[in-house]
Design an enzyme around this catalytic site. Structure first.
Site, PDB file in Angstrom:
ATOM      1  N   LYS A  73      -4.864 -15.140  -1.057  1.00 32.99           N
ATOM      2  CA  LYS A  73      -5.665 -14.934   0.081  1.00 32.99           C
ATOM      3  C   LYS A  73      -6.355 -15.741   1.021  1.00 32.99           C
ATOM      4  O   LYS A  73      -6.340 -17.305   1.177  1.00 32.99           O
ATOM      5  CB  LYS A  73      -6.914 -14.357  -1.004  1.00 32.99           C
ATOM      6  CG  LYS A  73      -7.595 -13.076  -0.177  1.00 32.99           C
ATOM      7  CD  LYS A  73      -6.816 -11.624  -0.736  1.00 32.99           C
ATOM      8  CE  LYS A  73      -7.395 -10.561  -0.326  1.00 32.99           C
ATOM      9  NZ  LYS A  73      -6.672  -9.697  -0.581  1.00 32.99           N
ATOM     10  N   GLY A 122     -12.971  10.239  -2.356  1.00 34.45           N
ATOM     11  CA  GLY A 122     -12.936   9.593  -0.749  1.00 34.45           C
ATOM     12  C   GLY A 122     -11.128   9.939  -0.599  1.00 34.45           C
ATOM     13  O   GLY A 122     -10.587   9.713  -1.296  1.00 34.45           O
ATOM     14  N   VAL A 123     -10.990  10.975   0.597  1.00 29.98           N
ATOM     15  CA  VAL A 123      -9.914  11.484   1.550  1.00 29.98           C
ATOM     16  C   VAL A 123      -9.687  10.440   2.335  1.00 29.98           C
ATOM     17  O   VAL A 123      -9.974  11.433   3.731  1.00 29.98           O
ATOM     18  CB  VAL A 123     -10.321  12.674   1.535  1.00 29.98           C
ATOM     19  CG1 VAL A 123      -9.833  13.605   0.512  1.00 29.98           C
ATOM     20  CG2 VAL A 123     -11.205  13.406   1.668  1.00 29.98           C
ATOM     21  N   GLY A 124     -10.391   9.265   3.048  1.00 29.20           N
ATOM     22  CA  GLY A 124      -9.513   8.391   3.732  1.00 29.20           C
ATOM     23  C   GLY A 124      -7.670   8.659   3.878  1.00 29.20           C
ATOM     24  O   GLY A 124      -7.332   9.550   3.713  1.00 29.20           O
ATOM     25  N   TYR A 172      -5.817  11.048   1.157  1.00 33.59           N
ATOM     26  CA  TYR A 172      -5.838  12.560   2.555  1.00 33.59           C
ATOM     27  C   TYR A 172      -4.359  12.520   1.891  1.00 33.59           C
ATOM     28  O   TYR A 172      -3.608  13.572   1.527  1.00 33.59           O
ATOM     29  CB  TYR A 172      -5.693  12.141   3.755  1.00 33.59           C
ATOM     30  CG  TYR A 172      -5.047  12.884   4.773  1.00 33.59           C
ATOM     31  CD1 TYR A 172      -5.694  14.053   4.909  1.00 33.59           C
ATOM     32  CD2 TYR A 172      -3.957  12.647   4.826  1.00 33.59           C
ATOM     33  CE1 TYR A 172      -4.499  14.976   5.766  1.00 33.59           C
ATOM     34  CE2 TYR A 172      -3.248  13.271   6.414  1.00 33.59           C
ATOM     35  CZ  TYR A 172      -3.087  14.342   6.813  1.00 33.59           C
ATOM     36  OH  TYR A 172      -2.917  15.440   6.951  1.00 33.59           O
TER      37      TYR A 172
END
Ligand code: NAD
Length: 364
Positions: free
Chosen positions: A80, A180-182, A186
């Protein structure tokens, strides 16, 4: 700051401090473990209060990538990077190009990608200086948005959880609550709706909720009430640490399976879920579709192959749930054990054979 003892605690292989004051670049690259292959992990841009905070974060995140790549069956290790600065004001082409040169200097031991506060555009600047970067836009031959593949992986992971808990993976008549429907949430709604599930959603963004209501007949739920719904699956797909001392006692769903990273506030919360007989799909195992997608790009992106590989998340979760049941250990611990076991076996293989393929194929 005692760098070597910080690295030693979790056996990190290498840390690179990148310092170019004229350009404004201050970054740290951490490589945790390259037993399985070159380390891969995104590059975060964040205004850390201290250098020590940045180092602690990058070491933690790099180690997480080792486990995620291993459990996903990829021939990749964990790494990372963090760039220290204000993402609103400090980003520019030459900062990313300078970062790209440091990445290039590692000769492929670390492959970078976008992450929190970095974008596909930033990675295209990095790509001017190194080929060890992935997650490039579709227009440049890259894989583009990984969230449909992540969502598909979560969907097949939910199937594994359903068949383990109920003996059938049929979604018809099942109720799923999504926090959370990001991007991922979605797409997950789309799969679940297609399979016949009834959806309950919450999001701090009202537009996201309206879209799920309109397109998938989802029912809106107010914030905190999502934990207490009488549903079959609770799917955290927003922020981290949503499974904690406060929320776990309120969860009624017998299954928790979602895309969010770092769902357990502390690893001991995995044991709390087990005590309540809640089947938990470890976050880094079920959400590995995104990593599978970018790993796929390393060999020339093929969307069909990425989805095929993400389908393997079903088998992975079945193995995790079996070990958890057989040994009566929390699912997150079972997942860690399987990930560590794969690395150990690869280390054995490497000592048994004098030469290994220079660049093993990605995936199963
Ligand atoms: P996103 O930002 O597109 O969506 C997150 C959604 O959660 C947003 O709509 C946001 O409004 C909502 N949200 C934020 N705080 C909330 C709260 N307190 N309550 C309810 N809703 C809230 O992000 P994403 O790409 O869909 O990713 C979702 C999660 O999955 C993140 O934790 C991410 O790290 C993880 N993840 C994503 C991918 C990927 O491919 N995108 C891969 C692996 C893991």
């Amino acid at each position: 700051m005692d760098v070597f003892s910080m690295m030693g605690r979790r056996n990190h292989e290498e840390v690179v401090f990148c310092n170019q004051p004229d350009i404004g670049l201050k970054a740290i690259i951490a490589i945790h473990d390259t037993t399985l292959g070159p380390s891969l992990g995104g590059c975060r841009f964040y205004d850390y209060a201290t250098d020590e905070e940045a180092l602690t974060d990058v070491l933690r995140l790099a180690r997480g990538m080792t486990y995620k790549a291993s459990i996903a069956g990829l021939n990749l290790g964990g790494g990372k990077a963090v760039i220290i600065g204000n993402p609103e004001t400090d980003k520019h082409e030459f900062l990313f190009r300078a970062f790209g040169r440091y990445v290039d200097g590692l000769g492929g031991r670390y492959i970078t990608a976008e992450d929190m506060n970095t974008t596909v555009k930033d990675m295209e600047w990095v790509r001017n200086e190194t080929r060890h970067v992935t997650g490039i836009s579709k227009a440049l031959g890259g894989s583009g948005d990984p969230s449909p593949v992540t969502a598909f992986g979560v969907f097949v992971g939910m199937k594994a959880a359903l068949s383990t808990k109920f003996g059938s993976d049929d979604f018809n008549g099942r109720k799923v609550a999504i926090q959370g429907v990001g991007h991922v949430g979605y797409n997950l709604c789309r799969y679940l709706n297609g399979a016949g599930a009834q959806l309950f959603v919450t999001d701090v963004n009202a537009e996201a909720v309206t879209r799920a209501e309109k397109e998938f007949g989802a029912k809106q739920v107010d914030g905190e009430a999502i934990y207490e719904l009488d549903v079959d699956i609770f799917a955290p797909c927003a922020m981290g640490a949503s499974l904690n001392d406060d929320t776990i006692p309120r969860i009624k769903a017998p299954i928790v399976a979602g895309a969010a990273n770092n769902q357990l506030a502390k690893s001991r919360h995995g044991a709390d879920l087990l005590k309540r007989d809640i089947l938990y799909a470890p976050d880094y195992a079920i959400n590995a579709g995104g990593l599978i997608n970018v790993a796929n790009e390393l060999e020339g992106y093929n969307r069909e192959r990425a989805f095929k590989q993400a389908e393997g998340i079903h088998e992975t979760l079945m193995a995790i749930f079996k070990l958890s049941r057989d040994e009566d250990i929390p699912a997150n611990e079972a997942s860690d054990r399987l990930a560590e076991d794969r690395i150990r076996r690869m280390a054995q293989l490497k000592t048994s054979f004098a030469s290994t393929p220079s660049r093993p194929r990605q995936g199963r």
